[in-house]
Design a protein around this motif. Structure first.
Motif, PDB file in Angstrom:
ATOM      1  N   ILE A 169       0.837  -1.208   0.000  1.00 18.34           N
ATOM      2  CA  ILE A 169       0.000   0.000   0.000  1.00 18.34           C
ATOM      3  C   ILE A 169       0.868   1.254   0.000  1.00 18.34           C
ATOM      4  O   ILE A 169       0.645   2.185  -0.782  1.00 18.34           O
ATOM      5  CB  ILE A 169      -0.944   0.006   1.221  1.00 18.34           C
ATOM      6  N   ARG A 170       1.857   1.278   0.856  1.00 19.07           N
ATOM      7  CA  ARG A 170       2.699   2.477   0.958  1.00 19.07           C
ATOM      8  C   ARG A 170       3.474   2.732  -0.341  1.00 19.07           C
ATOM      9  O   ARG A 170       3.553   3.861  -0.820  1.00 19.07           O
ATOM     10  CB  ARG A 170       3.671   2.329   2.124  1.00 19.07           C
ATOM     11  N   SER A 171       4.023   1.688  -0.921  1.00 18.24           N
ATOM     12  CA  SER A 171       4.856   1.860  -2.114  1.00 18.24           C
ATOM     13  C   SER A 171       4.039   2.226  -3.351  1.00 18.24           C
ATOM     14  O   SER A 171       4.542   2.868  -4.270  1.00 18.24           O
ATOM     15  CB  SER A 171       5.645   0.574  -2.388  1.00 18.24           C
ATOM     16  N   HIS A 172       2.769   1.802  -3.352  1.00 16.73           N
ATOM     17  CA  HIS A 172       1.934   2.052  -4.529  1.00 16.73           C
ATOM     18  C   HIS A 172       1.154   3.370  -4.445  1.00 16.73           C
ATOM     19  O   HIS A 172       0.522   3.771  -5.421  1.00 16.73           O
ATOM     20  CB  HIS A 172       0.960   0.893  -4.724  1.00 16.73           C
ATOM     21  N   ALA A 173       1.195   4.032  -3.296  1.00 18.65           N
ATOM     22  CA  ALA A 173       0.484   5.304  -3.144  1.00 18.65           C
ATOM     23  C   ALA A 173       1.333   6.435  -3.711  1.00 18.65           C
ATOM     24  O   ALA A 173       1.905   7.246  -2.988  1.00 18.65           O
ATOM     25  CB  ALA A 173       0.150   5.549  -1.672  1.00 18.65           C
TER      26      ALA A 173
ATOM     27  N   ASP B 237      -6.405  -0.165 -10.835  1.00 14.87           N
ATOM     28  CA  ASP B 237      -6.096   1.245 -10.577  1.00 14.87           C
ATOM     29  C   ASP B 237      -5.253   1.307  -9.313  1.00 14.87           C
ATOM     30  O   ASP B 237      -5.711   1.739  -8.246  1.00 14.87           O
ATOM     31  CB  ASP B 237      -7.393   2.039 -10.413  1.00 14.87           C
ATOM     32  N   LEU B 238      -4.011   0.843  -9.429  1.00 13.22           N
ATOM     33  CA  LEU B 238      -3.180   0.616  -8.254  1.00 13.22           C
ATOM     34  C   LEU B 238      -2.945   1.873  -7.422  1.00 13.22           C
ATOM     35  O   LEU B 238      -3.173   1.873  -6.208  1.00 13.22           O
ATOM     36  CB  LEU B 238      -1.833   0.021  -8.682  1.00 13.22           C
ATOM     37  N   ALA B 239      -2.469   2.948  -8.048  1.00 15.94           N
ATOM     38  CA  ALA B 239      -2.125   4.147  -7.276  1.00 15.94           C
ATOM     39  C   ALA B 239      -3.355   4.775  -6.616  1.00 15.94           C
ATOM     40  O   ALA B 239      -3.329   5.058  -5.407  1.00 15.94           O
ATOM     41  CB  ALA B 239      -1.391   5.150  -8.162  1.00 15.94           C
ATOM     42  N   PRO B 240      -4.435   5.019  -7.342  1.00 17.96           N
ATOM     43  CA  PRO B 240      -5.610   5.618  -6.679  1.00 17.96           C
ATOM     44  C   PRO B 240      -6.147   4.760  -5.538  1.00 17.96           C
ATOM     45  O   PRO B 240      -6.457   5.275  -4.456  1.00 17.96           O
ATOM     46  CB  PRO B 240      -6.639   5.742  -7.811  1.00 17.96           C
ATOM     47  N   LEU B 241      -6.252   3.449  -5.752  1.00 17.22           N
ATOM     48  CA  LEU B 241      -6.800   2.587  -4.710  1.00 17.22           C
ATOM     49  C   LEU B 241      -5.850   2.457  -3.522  1.00 17.22           C
ATOM     50  O   LEU B 241      -6.290   2.247  -2.385  1.00 17.22           O
ATOM     51  CB  LEU B 241      -7.123   1.210  -5.292  1.00 17.22           C
ATOM     52  N   ALA B 242      -4.544   2.599  -3.753  1.00 22.43           N
ATOM     53  CA  ALA B 242      -3.590   2.572  -2.642  1.00 22.43           C
ATOM     54  C   ALA B 242      -3.807   3.772  -1.726  1.00 22.43           C
ATOM     55  O   ALA B 242      -3.730   3.647  -0.491  1.00 22.43           O
ATOM     56  CB  ALA B 242      -2.159   2.545  -3.166  1.00 22.43           C
ATOM     57  N   HIS B 243      -4.081   4.933  -2.298  1.00 14.12           N
ATOM     58  CA  HIS B 243      -4.360   6.115  -1.478  1.00 14.12           C
ATOM     59  C   HIS B 243      -5.637   5.919  -0.665  1.00 14.12           C
ATOM     60  O   HIS B 243      -5.732   6.381   0.481  1.00 14.12           O
ATOM     61  CB  HIS B 243      -4.475   7.356  -2.359  1.00 14.12           C
ATOM     62  N   LEU B 244      -6.599   5.229  -1.241  1.00 15.84           N
ATOM     63  CA  LEU B 244      -7.825   4.922  -0.517  1.00 15.84           C
ATOM     64  C   LEU B 244      -7.523   3.981   0.650  1.00 15.84           C
ATOM     65  O   LEU B 244      -7.985   4.177   1.780  1.00 15.84           O
ATOM     66  CB  LEU B 244      -8.842   4.304  -1.478  1.00 15.84           C
ATOM     67  N   ALA B 245      -6.718   2.948   0.385  1.00 14.71           N
ATOM     68  CA  ALA B 245      -6.412   1.950   1.407  1.00 14.71           C
ATOM     69  C   ALA B 245      -5.553   2.505   2.539  1.00 14.71           C
ATOM     70  O   ALA B 245      -5.622   2.015   3.681  1.00 14.71           O
ATOM     71  CB  ALA B 245      -5.709   0.758   0.762  1.00 14.71           C
ATOM     72  N   LEU B 246      -4.738   3.517   2.251  1.00 17.27           N
ATOM     73  CA  LEU B 246      -3.879   4.105   3.281  1.00 17.27           C
ATOM     74  C   LEU B 246      -4.668   4.521   4.512  1.00 17.27           C
ATOM     75  O   LEU B 246      -4.223   4.350   5.649  1.00 17.27           O
ATOM     76  CB  LEU B 246      -3.145   5.335   2.728  1.00 17.27           C
ATOM     77  N   VAL B 247      -5.837   5.078   4.275  1.00 21.77           N
ATOM     78  CA  VAL B 247      -6.633   5.609   5.386  1.00 21.77           C
ATOM     79  C   VAL B 247      -7.078   4.489   6.326  1.00 21.77           C
ATOM     80  O   VAL B 247      -7.159   4.682   7.542  1.00 21.77           O
ATOM     81  CB  VAL B 247      -7.846   6.401   4.841  1.00 21.77           C
TER      82      VAL B 247
ATOM     83  N   LEU C 143      -3.406  -6.477  -1.528  1.00 26.02           N
ATOM     84  CA  LEU C 143      -3.690  -6.765  -2.935  1.00 26.02           C
ATOM     85  C   LEU C 143      -5.188  -6.758  -3.191  1.00 26.02           C
ATOM     86  O   LEU C 143      -5.652  -6.268  -4.223  1.00 26.02           O
ATOM     87  CB  LEU C 143      -3.086  -8.120  -3.308  1.00 26.02           C
ATOM     88  N   ALA C 144      -5.962  -7.286  -2.248  1.00 27.01           N
ATOM     89  CA  ALA C 144      -7.410  -7.305  -2.403  1.00 27.01           C
ATOM     90  C   ALA C 144      -7.991  -5.896  -2.463  1.00 27.01           C
ATOM     91  O   ALA C 144      -9.002  -5.653  -3.122  1.00 27.01           O
ATOM     92  CB  ALA C 144      -8.056  -8.076  -1.248  1.00 27.01           C
ATOM     93  N   LEU C 145      -7.355  -4.953  -1.796  1.00 28.57           N
ATOM     94  CA  LEU C 145      -7.861  -3.585  -1.746  1.00 28.57           C
ATOM     95  C   LEU C 145      -7.507  -2.756  -2.976  1.00 28.57           C
ATOM     96  O   LEU C 145      -8.250  -1.848  -3.348  1.00 28.57           O
ATOM     97  CB  LEU C 145      -7.335  -2.878  -0.488  1.00 28.57           C
ATOM     98  N   ILE C 146      -6.356  -3.049  -3.610  1.00 24.43           N
ATOM     99  CA  ILE C 146      -5.910  -2.139  -4.671  1.00 24.43           C
ATOM    100  C   ILE C 146      -5.902  -2.752  -6.066  1.00 24.43           C
ATOM    101  O   ILE C 146      -5.747  -2.026  -7.056  1.00 24.43           O
ATOM    102  CB  ILE C 146      -4.510  -1.565  -4.369  1.00 24.43           C
ATOM    103  N   ASN C 147      -6.084  -4.059  -6.164  1.00 22.51           N
ATOM    104  CA  ASN C 147      -6.010  -4.691  -7.476  1.00 22.51           C
ATOM    105  C   ASN C 147      -7.418  -4.767  -8.067  1.00 22.51           C
ATOM    106  O   ASN C 147      -8.154  -5.725  -7.825  1.00 22.51           O
ATOM    107  CB  ASN C 147      -5.396  -6.087  -7.344  1.00 22.51           C
ATOM    108  N   GLY C 148      -7.809  -3.755  -8.828  1.00 22.02           N
ATOM    109  CA  GLY C 148      -9.151  -3.722  -9.403  1.00 22.02           C
ATOM    110  C   GLY C 148      -9.362  -2.459 -10.209  1.00 22.02           C
ATOM    111  O   GLY C 148      -8.493  -1.576 -10.261  1.00 22.02           O
ATOM    112  N   THR C 149     -10.530  -2.360 -10.811  1.00 20.54           N
ATOM    113  CA  THR C 149     -10.817  -1.246 -11.725  1.00 20.54           C
ATOM    114  C   THR C 149     -11.753  -0.207 -11.114  1.00 20.54           C
ATOM    115  O   THR C 149     -12.421   0.530 -11.822  1.00 20.54           O
ATOM    116  CB  THR C 149     -11.467  -1.788 -13.008  1.00 20.54           C
ATOM    117  N   GLN C 150     -11.783  -0.135  -9.778  1.00 19.66           N
ATOM    118  CA  GLN C 150     -12.819   0.693  -9.148  1.00 19.66           C
ATOM    119  C   GLN C 150     -12.604   2.200  -9.291  1.00 19.66           C
ATOM    120  O   GLN C 150     -13.567   2.960  -9.184  1.00 19.66           O
ATOM    121  CB  GLN C 150     -12.954   0.325  -7.670  1.00 19.66           C
ATOM    122  N   ALA C 151     -11.385   2.646  -9.543  1.00 23.22           N
ATOM    123  CA  ALA C 151     -11.186   4.084  -9.753  1.00 23.22           C
ATOM    124  C   ALA C 151     -11.751   4.506 -11.110  1.00 23.22           C
ATOM    125  O   ALA C 151     -12.553   5.441 -11.202  1.00 23.22           O
ATOM    126  CB  ALA C 151      -9.706   4.453  -9.642  1.00 23.22           C
ATOM    127  N   MET C 152     -11.337   3.827 -12.174  1.00 23.04           N
ATOM    128  CA  MET C 152     -11.859   4.198 -13.498  1.00 23.04           C
ATOM    129  C   MET C 152     -13.363   3.965 -13.581  1.00 23.04           C
ATOM    130  O   MET C 152     -14.093   4.743 -14.205  1.00 23.04           O
ATOM    131  CB  MET C 152     -11.125   3.425 -14.600  1.00 23.04           C
TER     132      MET C 152
END
Length: 500
Positions: free
Chosen positions: A80-84, A145-155, A191-200
Motif C-alpha cells: 500500500i505504501r509503495s503504490h500510493a 487502478d493501483l495508485a488511486p486505490l492505494a491512497h484509498l487503502a492508506l486511510v 492486494l485485495a484492496l488495490i487490485n481492481g478497476t474501481q477508480a476508473m
C-alpha cells in the motif's frame, strides 16, 4: 433506508442514493458467509506454506521472490505504501464515495480473501463520511487502478489523508474523529484492496449518471432553440423515424414532439422554408445516436460494478487460488472513450445551434441577441466560449485506449489507460455541460424577441426555470456569472431529477 451489498446486484439507482443522498450501506449476510470462507482458504494456504502470488510472493516482476511466513503481513503494508504514488488534483468526494462503494461491492463477492474487520472498516468509512484524498493521476488501468486505490487503502491503516465534512485530516485523525480504529493488513489484503478497476469505474459511473441527465437537458434546450428559430416540425414526424427504426432516435423525436406540443412558433415545411439546417432537423438522429452510446456505456458499467476484478482470485469451493487478468480495464477504457466522443458531439451540435441563434443572417433576430447592436455586443462572445470548449473536447476525445506503455520491467506489457479515458470523459462532460447551458441562455434570450406566450407549455415552464437563474439581457454585463449559475443549477437539478 440501508442498501445491502452482495457483490451481484448493485444498481445505478442504489449508487445514486449513496452518492447524492448519503444512503448507508451494509454487507448482506449471505455475502459475509462467502467472505469468511474465502478468508479461511487464504489462511489454510499460508499454513500449508504454498506459493501464492501476492500472498507469499512479491508483486509484478517480483512475483518470483518468495516471502517468508513471518513477513506476509509486512508485505501487504509495504504494498500500500509503495503504490500510493498518485499525483495531480484529488478526485471529487462524490467520485471517492463511488470508489469505496464499488470496492466494497467487489469484495462482497467473496473471491478476494479480505478479512471481515477490514471490509467492515471500509463500509464504516463510507457511512461515516470519511473520504480519502485520492490523487486523480497515476493509473495505467491494468493491474487495476493501483495508485488511486492505494491512497484509498492508506486511510484504513491510519495513514494518508481524508476529508471529513470539508476538513482535510490525516488518515488516523479522520478515523478517530468518527470513533474508528485503523487496521493492520493481513496476508492478501493489500492486494485485495488495490487490485481492481474501481477508480476508473467510479469516474465512469459518475460521468455516466451526469451525462445521462445532460442528454435530457440538451434535448429540452434544443426545443427552445427550435421555437426561437421557427423550426419546421415535420422533421420530427414519427413516420420518418419509424422507417429507420433506431429506438433511441424514435424516442428523441417523440420527446421533441412532446416538448413542442401547443407551440405557435414552430412552422411546417413550406411556411417559411422547406427544411431546416441539420443542427435542427437532425436532432433525433444525432441525439438518438448519443443515447445509443449512453446505453452501451451503462451496460458495460453495470457488468463491471458487479464483477470481481482483482488478482489472484480465490475459488473456495475448489480450494484454488488462480492468477488471471480481470484487473485489466480494457472494457471500461473502450466505454469511456466512446462516451467522451458522444459527449463531445452533444456539445458540437449545441454550439452549431448557438451560432444560428446569435447570427442575424441565420436567425432573423437582432445581431448577437443584443437589444442595442453595435453599442453593445450582446451574446457575441458566448459563442466564442462555446467554440473554445468544443475545440478542447475534440482534443480530449482522442481515444486513450489505443495507447499502452509497458510497466513492471515488461511483465505488465499491455495496459488499458482506462483511468485516463475516464478522466477525459469527465472533463468533456464538464465542458459540454457549459456549452448546453450557453445554448439555454441564448435560446431564452432569443425568445425575448418572439412572443413568449406563443411558446409551448413545456417551453414556457423551461423558460421560467432559466429566468430564475439568468435574467434577460437588457444591456451588456459580465456573462461569465450567468453561465456558471446556470451550469450549477443543471448539476443541482440533475441530482434532484435524474432518470436512471
Amino acid at each position: 433506508m440501508t442498501i445491502y451489498l452482495d457483490g451481484h446486484h448493485l444498481t445505478f439507482k442504489q449508487i445514486k442514493k449513496v452518492l447524492d443522498y448519503e444512503e448507508e450501506i451494509e454487507i448482506h449476510k449471505e455475502a459475509w458467509k462467502r467472505i469468511e470462507t474465502s478468508r479461511q482458504t487464504i489462511e489454510k494456504l499460508i499454513q500449508e506454506d504454498l506459493v501464492v502470488y501476492g500472498v507469499t510472493t512479491g508483486f509484478g516482476k517480483l512475483s518470483d521472490v518468495i516471502i517468508p511466513q513471518n513477513q506476509v503481513e509486512q508485505l501487504q503494508m509495504n504494498l500500500i505504501r509503495s503504490h500510493a504514488v498518485g499525483v495531480g488534483k484529488p478526485l471529487s468526494e462524490r467520485i471517492v464515495r463511488a470508489m469505496i462503494l464499488l470496492r466494497v461491492n467487489a469484495l462482497a463477492k467473496g473471491y478476494s480473501g479480505i478479512c471481515k474487520e477490514t471490509l467492515q472498516l471500509l463500509v464504516d468509512c463510507l457511512n461515516a463520511g470519511i473520504h480519502p484524498v485520492v490523487p486523480s493521476q497515476g493509473s495505467l488501468g491494468a493491474s487495476g487502478d493501483l495508485a488511486p486505490l492505494a491512497h484509498l487503502a492508506l486511510v484504513l491503516m491510519g495513514e494518508g489523508e481524508a476529508m471529513v465534512k470539508g476538513e482535510r485530516l490525516t488518515g488516523l485523525d479522520a478515523l478517530e474523529r468518527k470513533g474508528l480504529n485503523p487496521i493492520r493488513l493481513k496476508a492478501k489484503e493489500g492486494l485485495a484492496l488495490i487490485n481492481g478497476t474501481q477508480a476508473m469505474t467510479a469516474v465512469g459511473v459518475v460521468t455516466y449518471l451526469d451525462a445521462s441527465d445532460l442528454a435530457n437537458w440538451a434535448e429540452q434546450f434544443a426545443s427552445l432553440t427550435f421555437e426561437a428559430l421557427n423550426g419546421v416540425i415535420d422533421a420530427f414526424d414519427d413516420q420518418i423515424h419509424q422507417v429507420r427504426a433506431y429506438p433511441e432516435q424514435i424516442e428523441v423525436a417523440q420527446n421533441m414532439r412532446g416538448y413542442l406540443e401547443g407551440s405557435q412558433l414552430t412552422t411546417h415545411q413550406g411556411d417559411l422554408r422547406v427544411q431546416d439546417a441539420y443542427s435542427l432537423r437532425c436532432i433525433p438522429q444525432v441525439h438518438g445516436a448519443i443515447r445509443q452510446v449512453l446505453n452501451y456505456v451503462k451496460e458495460k458499467l453495470e457488468i463491471e460494478m458487479n464483477s470481481a476484478t482483482d488478482n489472484p482470485l480465490i475459488f473456495s469451493d475448489h480450494g484454488e487460488v488462480i492468477s488471471g487478468g480481470n484487473f485489466h480495464g480494457q472494457p471500461i477504457a473502450f466505454a469511456m472513450d466512446f462516451l467522451k466522443i458522444a459527449l463531445a458531439e452533444l456539445a458540437n451540435i449545441a454550439e452549431r445551434r448557438i451560432e444560428r441563434l446569435v447570427n442575424p443572417q441565420l436567425s432573423g433576430l437582432p445581431p448577437f441577441l443584443s437589444v442595442n447592436p453595435g453599442l453593445e455586443s450582446g451574446f457575441m462572445i458566448m459563442q466564442y466560449v462555446a467554440a473554445a470548449l468544443v475545440s478542447e473536447n475534440k482534443t480530449l476525445a482522442h481515444p486513450a485506449s489505443v495507447d499502452s506503455i509497458p510497466s513492471s520491467a515488461n511483465q505488465e506489457d499491455h495496459v488499458s489507460m482506462g483511468m485516463t479515458a475516464a478522466r477525459h470523459a469527465y472533463q468533456v462532460l464538464k465542458n459540454s455541460r457549459r456549452v448546453v447551458a450557453i445554448e439555454a441562455i441564448c435560446a431564452a434570450q432569443a425568445l425575448e424577441f418572439r412572443e413568449i406566450e406563443k411558446c409551448s407549455p413545456h417551453s414556457k415552464s423551461l423558460y421560467r426555470q432559466i429566468r430564475k437563474w439568468v435574467p434577460p439581457l437588457t444591456g451588456d454585463r459580465v456573462l461569465a456569472n450567468d453561465v456558471e449559475r446556470l451550469t450549477a443549477w443543471l448539476k443541482k437539478a440533475n441530482k434532484e431529477n435524474s432518470k436512471v
